[in-house]
Design a protein around this motif. Sequence first.
Motif, short mmCIF file in Angstrom:
data_model
loop_
_atom_site.label_atom_id
_atom_site.label_comp_id
_atom_site.label_asym_id
_atom_site.label_seq_id
_atom_site.Cartn_x
_atom_site.Cartn_y
_atom_site.Cartn_z
N PHE A 230 -40.05 15.97 31.66
CA PHE A 230 -39.96 15.38 33.33
C PHE A 230 -40.66 14.12 33.01
N ASN A 231 -40.16 13.22 33.68
CA ASN A 231 -40.61 11.72 33.88
C ASN A 231 -41.60 11.71 35.16
N ILE A 232 -42.84 11.77 35.00
CA ILE A 232 -43.97 11.54 36.49
C ILE A 232 -44.44 10.23 36.73
N ILE A 233 -43.96 9.73 37.70
CA ILE A 233 -44.60 8.26 37.83
C ILE A 233 -45.57 8.11 38.89
N CYS A 276 -48.83 10.18 44.20
CA CYS A 276 -49.93 9.41 44.57
C CYS A 276 -50.88 10.33 45.35
N ASN A 277 -50.80 10.54 46.59
CA ASN A 277 -51.51 11.74 47.12
C ASN A 277 -51.07 13.15 46.85
N THR A 278 -49.81 13.09 46.68
CA THR A 278 -49.33 14.37 46.32
C THR A 278 -48.22 14.36 45.50
N LEU A 279 -47.79 15.18 44.91
CA LEU A 279 -46.44 15.18 43.88
C LEU A 279 -45.26 15.38 44.72
N ASP A 280 -44.44 14.25 44.84
CA ASP A 280 -43.29 14.31 45.93
C ASP A 280 -41.96 13.59 45.06
N SER A 281 -40.97 13.43 45.75
CA SER A 281 -39.65 13.12 45.07
C SER A 281 -39.44 13.93 43.78
N VAL A 315 -52.12 18.07 39.36
CA VAL A 315 -52.18 19.07 38.47
C VAL A 315 -51.60 20.20 39.70
N ASP A 316 -52.05 20.35 40.77
CA ASP A 316 -51.61 21.58 41.61
C ASP A 316 -50.00 21.50 41.77
N GLY A 317 -49.38 20.34 41.98
CA GLY A 317 -48.12 20.10 42.24
C GLY A 317 -47.52 20.43 40.99
N ILE A 318 -47.69 20.02 39.83
CA ILE A 318 -47.05 20.58 38.64
C ILE A 318 -47.30 21.88 38.47
#
Length: 433
Positions: A230-233, A276-281, A315-318
């Motif tokens: 996973f690429n997380i930007i 940024c504020n949440t894990l999106d896209s 962390v929560d999103g992942i």
Amino acid sequence: MYITQRFYIILTALILLIGSGYWFSPMFNIGRALLALFLVAVVADATLLWHKRGITASRRCADRFSNGDNNRVLIDLGSSYPFSPKLTVTDEIPHQFQQRNICFKAQPNSTLTYELRPTQRGVFAFGHIRVFARSPLALLERRFTCGEPKEVKVYPSYLMLHQYELLAFSNRLNEMGIKRIRRIGNNTDFEQIKDYVQGDDYRTINWRATARRSHLMVNVYQDEKSQQVFNIIDKGRVMQQAFHNLTLLDYAINASLVLSYVAMHKDDKAGLGTFCNTLDSFLTAQKSPGHMQNILETLYNVNTDFGESDFSALVDGIRLHITKRSLIILYTNFSGEVSMRRQLPYLKQLARHHRVLVVFFADAELKDYAEQPAKTSEDYYRHVIAEKFIYEQRLVVNTLKQNGILCLLTTPDQLSVNVINKYLELKARGMVN
């Protein structure tokens, strides 16, 4: 209709010639005769230029441009005049380029070529092509409005992706700086048994098969497949720093695109996420044929939020979206050790459940400045501050390693090569998951 410089020069000369007739009378008649010839030439010039629509022009370019790369634009010129006009061609390029010098002197029935290098993603709009034509008399100039307005989309650097793809097929990736990584350890899948040839590792000899066949046989292994990468930007304000007119966010996006291709080429599954504020896209890890296009379309719309990045939300999103242990490549940036220590607890949480590689950026310009000799007292103070920032970046690397978190400190221009080499190294070591 436009009046050329030659028209004004000749007209001025005729006026002076006629005016000199007040002192020398024969010049007045000569001036009048030349003025009449001049008017006839102007009428003839206008007739030559306006008796037909003699110039055509069309623009050829891709429907999408590659961000950070030179993209070729071609203009085809045609003429139906019975003479060879002198042409000046101006293309109305998108305002994002802030260039007003796309102007060419050209010959009819030819093709003009120039290149544009976008430094941001989005929709770019071309206008018309303006062609100014002169006859051999060059007293008047006619403007032709040609071509149709066209919109092109600027995507992440897919030209770089194609370059890596071509080199991969020809086994020439080392030309881009991609190293050949020796396989370390035995964290691989068994593929087949084959005859021993000189150069095979003697540790892979299969003694049972050797006894049955009466000559040496070796086991052949292949890298483990279908591992998740996973690429997380990070798209917070820390990624808005620019280097060579491209933001760190765009460098990270380009590197993610290329690494996703390399991972899928290695039979791994590539995924994507921004935060940024949440894990999106977020895109789940896949290796289907159309997945690269999905990644490209997703990265095309990624923009910064200019906010403070929330690593707790990451962390929560992942935890919610990625349930299987995976390699997470996190692209972010730290202004110093203090900013890293604020995020360290969250990075340690991620490292408990996944293999985490933190990629952040070295300031190449700051390093070049620190290497220059100081000449004044002010230079010494500035060098001390620059060396302090460089030292803090090395301290960040050591701190992350001490906490069991992989990290990669790289300059933006070497990001794609270095992150691919790091991925290949981790895969060879069996550390992708």
